[in-house]
Design a protein around this motif. Structure first.
Motif, PDB file in Angstrom:
ATOM      1  N   LEU A  58      -0.238 -20.480   2.786  1.00 44.62           N
ATOM      2  CA  LEU A  58       0.398 -20.762   4.070  1.00 44.62           C
ATOM      3  C   LEU A  58       0.581 -22.251   4.317  1.00 44.62           C
ATOM      4  O   LEU A  58       1.108 -22.651   5.349  1.00 44.62           O
ATOM      5  N   ARG A  90       5.931 -15.753   8.239  1.00 43.72           N
ATOM      6  CA  ARG A  90       6.535 -16.402   7.067  1.00 43.72           C
ATOM      7  C   ARG A  90       7.454 -15.444   6.314  1.00 43.72           C
ATOM      8  O   ARG A  90       8.534 -15.830   5.859  1.00 43.72           O
ATOM      9  N   LYS A  93      10.703 -15.211   8.115  1.00 47.89           N
ATOM     10  CA  LYS A  93      11.539 -16.389   7.888  1.00 47.89           C
ATOM     11  C   LYS A  93      12.134 -16.367   6.481  1.00 47.89           C
ATOM     12  O   LYS A  93      13.302 -16.693   6.284  1.00 47.89           O
TER      13      LYS A  93
END
Length: 253
Positions: A58, A90, A93
């Motif tokens: 991350l 994430r 995205k």
């Protein structure tokens, strides 16, 4: 049960050097040592390593990872919940990015920067994507194909609409000539064919008269083109072909 540093490296997909570094900075200190002093990792160590790798994936720096994992008030389940939320964000995205890249690749392949809705608005029920693979196979190595792709890549929706309006107007011109009984080799029909050739050269690729004549033959030889052109008027594809061939002969004689 305990595991050697080599085994853990294999489990986790990291290098032995990385595990040594984590040990040196106190981020992941093995719970045991063998009689020979070699590192031995417990199941609890593997759980911590998993947490480390999650946070590293991350983008957290090692110092922050250590602070998070060593917080005495932190609940291991809270770590998992937080990581799940971060990973979910994430993933969302990345999925959006992947979709955007796919659209960009499609647009670059076709050389058309249009949404599906815009493409339908411009081309109607004719789908240029349907023929792209065949076109690339037949003419992909030609200068005309490369020139066409390069020009098309710069066109906006408004450009395509303008080009399509010109094409529609020329189609109506050919239809009017047919209905007026003008022979395909008449001056008026050959002039329309010349305008057709110039439009190709202006918008797509340099189209000489010989190439234009080959294109005209394809309008009749390929039933897909014939069917699409004849939607405006039955027999239009053959009429255009004859006018194009006559015009080519007029300019190359």
């Amino acid at each position: 049960m305990s595991y050697s540093v080599g085994q853990v490296a294999g489990f986790a997909g990291v290098t032995v050097r990385t595990l040594h570094h984590y040990d040196d900075i106190g981020l992941l200190v093995p719970s045991e040592r063998s009689h020979a002093g070699h590192r031995r990792y417990s199941d609890a160590d593997l759980d911590r390593l998993q947490q480390i790798l999650f946070y590293r994936e991350l983008g957290f720096p090692l110092e922050e990872v250590a602070a998070l994992l060593d917080d005495p008030a932190a609940d291991p389940r809270a770590h998992l919940r937080r990581q799940h939320e971060l990973l979910t964000d994430r993933i969302e995205k990345l999925q959006k990015m992947a979709a955007a890249v796919e659209h960009a690749m499609e647009a670059r392949t076709m050389g058309i920067h249009l949404t599906p809705e815009e493409k339908f608005e411009v081309f109607g029920d004719f789908d240029p994507d349907q023929y792209e693979e065949e076109v690339r196979e037949r003419w992909g190595d030609t200068d005309a194909y490369r020139q066409s792709q390069q020009r098309a890549a710069s066109y906006t929706k408004e450009d395509w609409q303008r080009i399509q309006r010109e094409a529609d107007e020329l189609t109506r011109r050919f239809v009017a000539l047919m209905e007026a009984g003008e022979p395909a080799d008449s001056e008026a029909a050959m002039d329309a064919a010349e305008e057709h050739r110039r439009g190709i050269s202006r918008h797509h690729y340099d189209c000489g008269h010989e190439m234009h004549a080959c294109l005209g033959e394809m309008y009749v030889d390929d039933e897909r083109f014939t069917r699409n052109i004849d939607k405006a008027k039955p027999g239009l594809a053959a009429y255009m072909r004859d006018a194009i061939v006559a015009n080519a002969a007029r300019h190359t004689a």
